[in-house]
Design a protein around this motif. Sequence first.
Motif, PDB file in Angstrom:
ATOM      1  N   GLU A   1       0.829  -1.208   0.000  1.00 10.67           N
ATOM      2  CA  GLU A   1       0.000   0.000   0.000  1.00 10.67           C
ATOM      3  C   GLU A   1       0.865   1.260   0.000  1.00 10.67           C
ATOM      4  O   GLU A   1       0.623   2.196  -0.767  1.00 10.67           O
ATOM      5  CB  GLU A   1      -0.915  -0.004   1.218  1.00 10.67           C
ATOM      6  N   GLN A   2       1.899   1.282   0.863  1.00  6.53           N
ATOM      7  CA  GLN A   2       2.805   2.434   0.870  1.00  6.53           C
ATOM      8  C   GLN A   2       3.582   2.532  -0.444  1.00  6.53           C
ATOM      9  O   GLN A   2       3.809   3.624  -0.966  1.00  6.53           O
ATOM     10  CB  GLN A   2       3.782   2.329   2.041  1.00  6.53           C
ATOM     11  N   MET A   3       3.990   1.379  -0.971  1.00  3.60           N
ATOM     12  CA  MET A   3       4.732   1.378  -2.220  1.00  3.60           C
ATOM     13  C   MET A   3       3.905   1.986  -3.345  1.00  3.60           C
ATOM     14  O   MET A   3       4.430   2.718  -4.200  1.00  3.60           O
ATOM     15  CB  MET A   3       5.146  -0.059  -2.563  1.00  3.60           C
ATOM     16  N   ARG A   4       2.612   1.720  -3.337  1.00  2.00           N
ATOM     17  CA  ARG A   4       1.734   2.242  -4.382  1.00  2.00           C
ATOM     18  C   ARG A   4       1.575   3.762  -4.288  1.00  2.00           C
ATOM     19  O   ARG A   4       1.165   4.405  -5.257  1.00  2.00           O
ATOM     20  CB  ARG A   4       0.377   1.558  -4.301  1.00  2.00           C
ATOM     21  N   ARG A   5       1.890   4.332  -3.123  1.00  2.00           N
ATOM     22  CA  ARG A   5       1.828   5.786  -3.006  1.00  2.00           C
ATOM     23  C   ARG A   5       2.989   6.456  -3.745  1.00  2.00           C
ATOM     24  O   ARG A   5       2.956   7.663  -3.980  1.00  2.00           O
ATOM     25  CB  ARG A   5       1.875   6.204  -1.535  1.00  2.00           C
ATOM     26  N   LEU A   6       3.990   5.685  -4.085  1.00  5.51           N
ATOM     27  CA  LEU A   6       5.153   6.246  -4.773  1.00  5.51           C
ATOM     28  C   LEU A   6       4.875   6.544  -6.232  1.00  5.51           C
ATOM     29  O   LEU A   6       5.669   7.230  -6.891  1.00  5.51           O
ATOM     30  CB  LEU A   6       6.343   5.297  -4.664  1.00  5.51           C
ATOM     31  N   LEU A   7       3.766   6.020  -6.756  1.00  4.73           N
ATOM     32  CA  LEU A   7       3.455   6.280  -8.165  1.00  4.73           C
ATOM     33  C   LEU A   7       1.963   6.157  -8.409  1.00  4.73           C
ATOM     34  O   LEU A   7       1.239   5.511  -7.646  1.00  4.73           O
ATOM     35  CB  LEU A   7       4.220   5.326  -9.082  1.00  4.73           C
ATOM     36  N   ASP A   8       1.518   6.804  -9.449  1.00  2.00           N
ATOM     37  CA  ASP A   8       0.140   6.697  -9.914  1.00  2.00           C
ATOM     38  C   ASP A   8       0.152   5.916 -11.219  1.00  2.00           C
ATOM     39  O   ASP A   8       0.828   6.318 -12.181  1.00  2.00           O
ATOM     40  CB  ASP A   8      -0.466   8.081 -10.151  1.00  2.00           C
ATOM     41  N   VAL A   9      -0.567   4.810 -11.252  1.00  2.00           N
ATOM     42  CA  VAL A   9      -0.641   3.993 -12.462  1.00  2.00           C
ATOM     43  C   VAL A   9      -1.875   4.427 -13.238  1.00  2.00           C
ATOM     44  O   VAL A   9      -3.009   4.275 -12.764  1.00  2.00           O
ATOM     45  CB  VAL A   9      -0.690   2.499 -12.119  1.00  2.00           C
ATOM     46  N   ASN A  10      -1.653   4.975 -14.411  1.00  2.00           N
ATOM     47  CA  ASN A  10      -2.723   5.566 -15.198  1.00  2.00           C
ATOM     48  C   ASN A  10      -3.186   4.623 -16.299  1.00  2.00           C
ATOM     49  O   ASN A  10      -2.708   3.488 -16.418  1.00  2.00           O
ATOM     50  CB  ASN A  10      -2.240   6.898 -15.793  1.00  2.00           C
TER      51      ASN A  10
END
Length: 592
Positions: A207-216
């Motif tokens: 969850e924290q790792m996913r805050r490092l990027l936005d997957v569009n």
Amino acid sequence: MSIIVGVSAHYHDAACCIIKDGKLIAAAEEERFSKVKHDSSIPTGAFRYCLREANATIDDVDCIAYYEDPYKKASRQIATNVLDLLQNPKRRFRIDPARPERDIRQSLGFNGRIEYVDHHLSHAASAFFYSGFADAALLTVDGVGEWATTTYGRGADAHIELFEEVSFPDSLGLLYSTITAYLGFDVNDAEYKVMGLAPYGRPLYVEQMRRLLDVNERGQYRLNMEYFDFLNGERMYSERLPELFGAAPREAESELGVFHKDLAASLQRTLEDILLEKARYLHDAVPVENLCMAGGVALNCVANGRIQREGPFARLFVQPAASDAGGSLGAAAVAHTRLTGRRPELKALPHVYLGPAYSNAEIRQTVRAIFPDTSIVDCTERPEELIAQTAQRLADGKVIGWFQGRMEFGPRALGSRSIIADPRRPEMRDRINALVKMREAFRPFAPAVLEDKAAEHFELDHPSPFMLETCQVISPLSLPAITHVDGSARVQTVSEQSNPRFHALLAEFDRLTGCPILLNTSFNMRGDAIVLDPVDAVWCFVVSDIDALVIGDYIVDRGFKLETWNKLKEIFTARAAKKRVAPESVNVYTFL
């Protein structure tokens, strides 16, 4: 007749290859000749070798193809380093788009045609044109090229179209390198260590790792730059990253704790999930059965395994030299299509034994000048005895330095410049890690297995000759030395056609032991490039804890007087100190 040379240089993993009438004749990385790990300099040693192997002179070369556009790269370097360049004006001299041509003209001595091929086109071509596929979807992922960091494309016959890209600073490669640095490992070198560490942990920080990027949508994603600092050139991450994970960065060489293992697992899971998502998008855009991958991230064999198993493509080909070294192959292939209108031969890359070989006369001169005759077994007239004696030593628990035929191209040792051992022995992994490779104990070793028996021991239903994907171990044998903590292994399948002598050794070891598998790791010490020539092999043998050296048709054992051995060790260690300088720790990408 057309002769085209491909060159990659000036960033890392400099390399050279040569294509003759559409056929790949030779390829080698400069680090093997210079002994400088990841050498980025213009590949003069590799260039001279490629010409010799092709029986060509520099006047025979129609074109040298360079693996990126230096002016596009300079535009990115200037645009993203303006403040740094204003504060440190002397650094502007490191931005030199004329350097590739100058080095090709002056250092290589070539006055003919130069073709520049965009970095990600070189990556894509290095996979597609050597895959054997007539058409394929193309995915390239790395740190950064000129501007692109990820590209999506399609290949058909002699044509490649890259129809979408993600641009710097948004980069999956730089995301992985940032966490690599945070975990105390060198960037652009030790990312594979993080991959090897991941199975020891749990993905608790996804969850924290996913805050490092936005997957569009489509192929796009964006890094959340408040957590990154690589644009300033001091370190990869900002202060926000330790705050996000609630822990200080790990000091290099310090103890690895539960948190570090869990973070590695979380990063690996995140990368795999994003690559799978983007592979599915690519399949929607290019609905074919074949996928080709290249770029440094394509060396993540765990992710490759998931894409192969869970992705939408029926077949996957990953360029064995997926990093910048392989860009030389792609650049040469693109230049060939530009000059001839045809693709290189439509044939799957059969092997990567593309480097130098050494004659028995050259080998004999080296080993007899250094070792007493009583320690040398000469099998020049009886090659079957070489196989039999080597297999027996392996069955007896010996660790073997195996130096045979042409050197491999790319980062993997595949049975030409290898250290090999019995994978069934529980102590073998720790012994090689501690006393031969001198590396971290958590890192796994890979198995080499007879291709026709691979499915009996590994969850693998296709050949895997380049050690570029992982799968589960299902063997009835206990294989502790090559089985990772999660029950996986990075498999190399060996056929008689690709490497007859290594295949014969595996078959003989199977006959003796009922095990068609050997532990296979690269023939080098920590911090060194893989050995190139007989002197390199002898050096590694002498200063390590290897029990025997099997080099050409000769076997050298450690059986002679200890004082003689210690003297040799002293001589070779002194030689090594002069030729090598210990690399400094690298905690940030260099973009200039």
